[in-house]
Motif scaffolding. Structure first.
Motif, short mmCIF file in Angstrom:
data_model
loop_
_atom_site.label_atom_id
_atom_site.label_comp_id
_atom_site.label_asym_id
_atom_site.label_seq_id
_atom_site.Cartn_x
_atom_site.Cartn_y
_atom_site.Cartn_z
N ILE A 173 0.84 -1.21 0.00
CA ILE A 173 0.00 0.00 0.00
C ILE A 173 0.87 1.25 0.00
CG2 ILE A 173 -1.65 1.34 1.38
CD1 ILE A 173 -2.87 -1.32 2.29
N SER A 174 1.91 1.26 0.83
CA SER A 174 2.78 2.43 0.91
C SER A 174 3.46 2.71 -0.43
CB SER A 174 3.84 2.24 2.00
OG SER A 174 3.25 2.13 3.28
N LEU A 175 4.04 1.67 -1.03
CA LEU A 175 4.76 1.88 -2.29
C LEU A 175 3.80 2.17 -3.44
CD1 LEU A 175 7.47 -0.94 -2.02
CD2 LEU A 175 7.69 1.49 -1.47
N TYR A 176 2.66 1.51 -3.45
CA TYR A 176 1.66 1.75 -4.49
C TYR A 176 1.17 3.20 -4.44
CZ TYR A 176 -2.53 0.80 -7.35
OH TYR A 176 -3.49 0.80 -8.33
N LEU A 177 0.87 3.66 -3.21
CA LEU A 177 0.42 5.05 -3.05
C LEU A 177 1.54 6.02 -3.39
CD1 LEU A 177 -1.74 7.07 -2.12
CD2 LEU A 177 -0.88 6.76 0.22
N ALA A 178 2.78 5.71 -2.97
CA ALA A 178 3.91 6.59 -3.25
C ALA A 178 4.10 6.77 -4.76
CB ALA A 178 5.18 6.05 -2.61
N PHE A 179 3.93 5.69 -5.51
CA PHE A 179 4.09 5.78 -6.97
C PHE A 179 3.10 6.77 -7.57
CE2 PHE A 179 2.29 4.31 -11.03
CZ PHE A 179 3.39 4.52 -11.86
N PHE A 180 1.83 6.64 -7.20
CA PHE A 180 0.82 7.53 -7.79
C PHE A 180 0.95 8.96 -7.28
CE2 PHE A 180 -1.23 3.46 -8.71
CZ PHE A 180 -1.60 3.66 -10.03
N LEU A 181 1.41 9.12 -6.04
CA LEU A 181 1.63 10.47 -5.55
C LEU A 181 2.82 11.13 -6.24
CD1 LEU A 181 0.98 10.09 -1.71
CD2 LEU A 181 -0.49 11.16 -3.42
N LEU A 182 3.84 10.35 -6.56
CA LEU A 182 4.96 10.89 -7.34
C LEU A 182 4.51 11.27 -8.75
CD1 LEU A 182 7.83 8.47 -6.28
CD2 LEU A 182 7.74 10.92 -5.80
N ARG A 183 3.74 10.40 -9.36
CA ARG A 183 3.32 10.64 -10.73
C ARG A 183 2.30 11.76 -10.85
NH1 ARG A 183 -0.18 6.40 -14.19
NH2 ARG A 183 -1.77 7.50 -12.99
N ASP A 184 1.30 11.74 -9.95
CA ASP A 184 0.17 12.68 -10.06
C ASP A 184 0.11 13.66 -8.89
OD1 ASP A 184 -0.57 11.11 -12.29
OD2 ASP A 184 -1.70 9.75 -10.98
N GLY A 185 1.19 13.73 -8.10
CA GLY A 185 1.14 14.54 -6.89
C GLY A 185 0.87 16.00 -7.13
N GLU A 186 1.47 16.57 -8.17
CA GLU A 186 1.29 18.00 -8.40
C GLU A 186 -0.15 18.34 -8.77
OE1 GLU A 186 4.13 19.39 -11.20
OE2 GLU A 186 5.86 18.94 -9.92
N SER A 187 -0.77 17.52 -9.60
CA SER A 187 -2.17 17.78 -9.96
C SER A 187 -3.10 17.58 -8.76
CB SER A 187 -2.60 16.87 -11.11
OG SER A 187 -2.50 15.51 -10.74
N LEU A 188 -2.81 16.56 -7.94
CA LEU A 188 -3.62 16.35 -6.73
C LEU A 188 -3.46 17.52 -5.77
CD1 LEU A 188 -2.96 12.56 -6.02
CD2 LEU A 188 -5.09 13.60 -6.83
#
Length: 358
Positions: A173-188
């Motif tokens: 969960i941590s790594l999966y979430l970290a990946f999407f936050l890295l990829r889409d973090g700025e838009s979020l």
């Protein structure tokens, strides 16, 4: 429908939307509570490695998904793999120590008896008056406590070292979430900024304060803990203290507690050296603990944590302790973060009142 009727209808819809939004948010939080630690560390990992992700994105001009995957590969090599290897080694050492306690080769009562015999007569008489030298009862209590504690540590360390289902789930969960936050973090982050009903300068202040405190707390406290644990374990290994890796990890964990930290481990060992005739070992360990291990805490922690967070040392210490009492190990991050947001919100409130003349 007249314009006034449409306006009234819109106001009533907004009033109904707010309770629905609160209920939906609370419901989402409720179902995510079991994984709050994994979610929190996923967000922290993404926050810590976001500058690396941005540098890779700017240098290689790749799309966000390949860059995020490369950043995750770096995280696995730099962070996850060393941690897993350390926990596997710790699991073996804790299991060995538990076996020694169970077999009687490690007898805590004998150590207490040696310390008691080395005390002055008046101290022994005082302890005897209060019934504190009943070694039979002491042996039962200490042996039971050590057995339970070592069994718990063995279970936890083995759980990590052998990759149990719970640990794998949390790590995924941590790594999966970290990946999407890295990829889409700025838009979020942009979406969240637009949704927060505050002035732009206030939103910038809150976001800046929050990210700064999280980064400084995690990087500073973990770096200090690793250095202090390594220095303490090195001293124990040189002085021939058994289970140096176990004590090093324990000192690193306790180093998350400002000011007292690693001293809870090395100081009793130094006292034992003194009372059992190991004078030079006790002197060496005290000197190393005060001048080297203590200097790391007194020198690096204010620079790495207090300076960046711009919070007084006593606030960092109290909120760290309070956070760990309430939230467990994760509290060393949550406590200072809550304190920082508290100070930032009150600063914004005071500034707003001063500007409006209220």
């Amino acid at each position: 429908m007249t314009p006034s009727d449409e306006q009234a209808h819109g106001v009533s819809q907004n009033r109904a939307l707010l309770p629905l939004m609160v209920v939906a948010t609370l419901a989402l939080g409720w179902i995510l509570v079991p994984f709050y630690g994994a979610i929190m560390w996923g967000a922290i990992i993404a926050l810590l490695f976001m500058p690396v992700h941005r540098r890779l994105l700017a240098r290689y001009k790749w799309q966000r998904t390949p860059t995020a995957l490369l950043t995750m590969a770096l995280i696995l090599v730099v962070l996850i793999l060393p941690f897993a290897l350390l926990m596997a080694a710790l699991a073996q050492e804790v299991s060995h120590f538990y076996t020694l306690v169970q077999s009687g080769e490690v007898n805590p009562t004998r150590y207490f008896r040696d310390v008691f015999n080395a005390l002055p007569d008046w101290v022994g008489a005082l302890l005897d008056r209060f019934g504190l030298v009943n070694f039979s009862a002491l042996q039962r209590r200490v042996s039971a406590a050590l057995a339970q504690g070592s069994q718990f540590l063995a279970t936890q360390a083995l759980g990590i070292g052998q990759l149990t289902v719970e640990f794998i789930t949390s790590l995924f969960i941590s790594l999966y979430l970290a990946f999407f936050l890295l990829r889409d973090g700025e838009s979020l982050a942009r979406t969240l900024r637009n949704a927060v009903p505050l002035a732009p300068e206030h939103k910038r202040e809150l976001i800046s304060k929050f990210t700064t405190v999280i980064r400084a707390t995690v990087k500073g406290n973990l770096l200090v803990a690793v250095i202090q644990g390594a220095l303490g374990g090195l001293a124990f290994w040189v002085l021939g203290v058994g289970g140096a890796l176990l004590w090093a990890v324990l000192m690193a964990f306790l180093s998350l507690l400002p000011a007292i930290g690693a001293g809870l481990v090395w100081l009793p060992v130094a006292l034992y050296f003194f009372v059992t005739g190991g004078i030079w070992q006790g002197i060496a360990l005290c000197a190393w603990g005060v001048l080297v291990i203590g200097l790391v805490d007194n020198l690096l922690r204010p620079i790495l944590v207090g300076k960046d967070t711009r919070m007084p040392d006593y606030v960092v210490m109290i909120t760290t302790l309070g956070g760990m009492v309430v939230f467990g190990i994760n509290g060393f991050v949550i406590g200072p973060a809550i304190a920082a947001m508290f100070m930032a919100v009150w600063h914004i409130y005071a500034t707003t009142r001063a500007d409006t003349g209220a």
